[in-house]
Design a protein around this motif. Structure first.
Motif, short mmCIF file in Angstrom:
data_model
loop_
_atom_site.label_atom_id
_atom_site.label_comp_id
_atom_site.label_asym_id
_atom_site.label_seq_id
_atom_site.Cartn_x
_atom_site.Cartn_y
_atom_site.Cartn_z
N LYS A 49 2.11 7.24 -6.50
CA LYS A 49 1.08 8.25 -6.77
C LYS A 49 1.55 9.63 -6.30
O LYS A 49 1.40 10.62 -7.02
N GLU A 79 0.83 -1.21 0.00
CA GLU A 79 0.00 0.00 0.00
C GLU A 79 0.87 1.26 0.00
O GLU A 79 0.60 2.21 -0.74
N GLU A 115 1.10 4.11 -2.89
CA GLU A 115 0.86 5.50 -2.50
C GLU A 115 2.05 6.38 -2.86
O GLU A 115 1.89 7.50 -3.33
#
Length: 105
Positions: A37, A30, A34
């Motif tokens: 991004k 995760e 992230e």
């Protein structure tokens, strides 16, 4: 036999200016997503926002420590200069590259 614990237990160790040692785990899936991004978004941002992204990411890295020490972004910004923050992120990336090489992809 493959012992996953051996691969999972590797840490990136950092000694902070006050002498505190942090043993940093690898990023979770995760966090990795992230991070991609965050950095993709930051490419087209102003310098202040890019600096903020660096500290956001460094905070997330440092808070993945096995010592259960939680650091705020404000504390990290106050204690760690931007050039050192960038250096730590680069060293963390090198650590991840070494881990990946150990797995022999």
């Amino acid at each position: 036999m493959i012992d996953i614990r051996e691969l999972s237990n590797k840490t990136f160790d950092i000694t902070l200016q006050d002498g505190t040692v942090l043993n940093i785990r690898k990023p979770s899936n995760e966090l990795f997503k992230e991070t991609l991004k965050i950095f993709k978004t930051a490419k087209n941002q102003e310098e202040d926002k890019k600096i903020n992204v660096i500290y956001i990411f460094l905070t997330k890295i440092l808070n993945r420590n096995t010592n259960n020490i939680k650091l705020t972004q404000t504390k990290i910004e106050n204690d760690i200069d931007i050039d050192i923050a960038v250096y730590l992120i680069k060293k963390y990336q090198e650590f991840l590259n070494e881990v990946m090489q150990d797995i022999n992809f």
